[in-house]
Design an enzyme around this catalytic site. Structure first.
Site, PDB file in Angstrom:
ATOM      1  CG  ASP A  98      16.053  -4.571  86.548  1.00 17.40           C
ATOM      2  OD1 ASP A  98      17.159  -5.141  86.668  1.00 17.40           O
ATOM      3  OD2 ASP A  98      14.999  -5.013  87.043  1.00 17.40           O
ATOM      4  CE  LYS A 161      11.271  -4.783  86.454  1.00 18.21           C
ATOM      5  NZ  LYS A 161      12.327  -3.978  87.097  1.00 18.21           N
ATOM      6  CE  LYS A 193      12.445  -7.493  88.642  1.00 18.05           C
ATOM      7  NZ  LYS A 193      13.591  -6.596  88.928  1.00 18.05           N
TER       8      LYS A 193
END
Length: 244
Positions: A98, A161, A193
Site C-alpha cells: 500500500d 485506495k 479500497k
C-alpha cells in the site's frame, strides 16, 4: 442486501489494519490471531514493515495476505527511499504493497514525479498487489480525484485506495464515487479500497453497495474490493451473531 450477508462479504474483503504510532509485537500477534474468524478469514492484515516477518510467521498456515505500507503517510518524492522500502518489504515476505501517492506533487502540477512514483511502484511490485493511496481528503475535488485515478489506471496498478487514515478527512462516499466512476469508464481496470474512519457495518456497507452499483457483482470479492479498518471486524462479527 441484508446486514448479515453484507457483514460476511465485508469480512472476506477486509484489510485488518494496525498502523498506530506505538504498535508492538504483541499487538501484531493479536491482530494476526483475529484474522481467522468463525465466519472466514479476512483478506489481509496491513501492518508496519518492521512487523512483516512476525506476521508471516504467525500466518504461515493461513490464507490471509500480508500487506504493508510504503511512502507512508506523507507521500513524498524520495524515490530512492521508495525503492528501498518496497524491495525490503517484498524480501521480508509482504504480499501486498500500500503506497502513498505523491499527492502534494500532484496538486502542484508535477505529474512527472507522479508518473515516476507509479512506474517504480508497479515495476517493483510485479506480480505482487499494488494499492495506491490517493489521500482523497487532500485532493478534495472529484475532478482531482478522477485525474489521479486515471494516472494510476494508466500504470496498471492493482488497487486504488482512498486514504491513509492519518489526515483530517479520510474516506468519503463522494471520493469513492469519483474513483469508482473513473474505473468504470476506463479501458483499464483496478480494484478499489476504502480506508480511513470506517468503524461500523453502516460505514462499510456504503462502500460495498456503491461499488456493487457502479462496477457490478464481479467486483465484490477480495481480488477487486477491500475495506481497510482497524476496529470494524468486531462490529461485523457482532452483526452476524445478532442476525442468527
Amino acid at each position: 442486501m441484508d446486514d448479515v450477508t453484507a457483514a460476511k462479504i465485508l469480512i472476506s474483503c477486509l484489510d485488518l489494519t494496525s498502523l498506530g504510532d506505538h504498535d508492538s509485537e504483541y499487538q501484531v500477534e493479536t491482530l494476526c490471531e483475529k484474522a481467522d474468524t468463525p465466519y472466514g478469514a479476512v483478506a489481509a492484515v496491513c501492518i508496519w514493515p518492521k512487523f512483516i516477518s512476525l506476521a508471516k510467521q504467525k500466518l504461515k498456515d493461513s490464507p490471509v495476505k500480508i500487506a504493508t505500507v510504503v511512502n507512508f503517510p506523507q507521500g513524498s518524492s524520495d524515490f530512492k527511499k521508495l525503492k528501498n522500502e518496497i524491495t525490503q518489504a517484498l524480501k521480508n515476505g509482504a504480499d501486498e504493497i500500500d503506497a502513498v501517492f505523491p499527492y502534494n506533487d500532484f496538486l502542484q502540477g508535477n505529474l512527472k514525479n507522479c508518473d515516476e512514483f507509479l512506474k517504480i511502484t508497479t515495476d517493483l511490485c510485479g506480480e505482487h498487489t499494488s494499492k495506491i493511496i490517493l489521500e482523497t481528503g487532500a485532493l478534495k475535488t472529484a475532478s482531482k480525484i478522477s485525474q489521479a485515478t486515471e494516472l494510476c489506471l494508466e500504470h496498471g496498478v492493482g488497487f486504488i485506495k482512498t486514504s491513509t487514515g492519518k489526515t483530517e478527512i479520510s474516506a468519503t462516499p463522494e471520493a469513492a464515487n469519483a474513483i469508482l466512476e473513473t474505473i468504470a469508464t476506463s479501458r483499464r481496470k483496478a480494484g478499489f479500497k476504502a480506508s480511513g474512519g470506517i468503524k461500523t457495518i453502516e460505514d462499510a456497507k456504503k462502500y460495498l453497495v456503491l461499488t456493487q452499483t457502479i462496477l457490478g457483482n464481479p467486483w465484490i470479492n477480495p481480488e477487486r474490493f477491500r475495506i481497510g479498518a482497524s476496529s470494524l471486524l468486531d462490529n461485523l462479527i457482532q452483526t452476524i451473531k445478532q442476525g442468527y
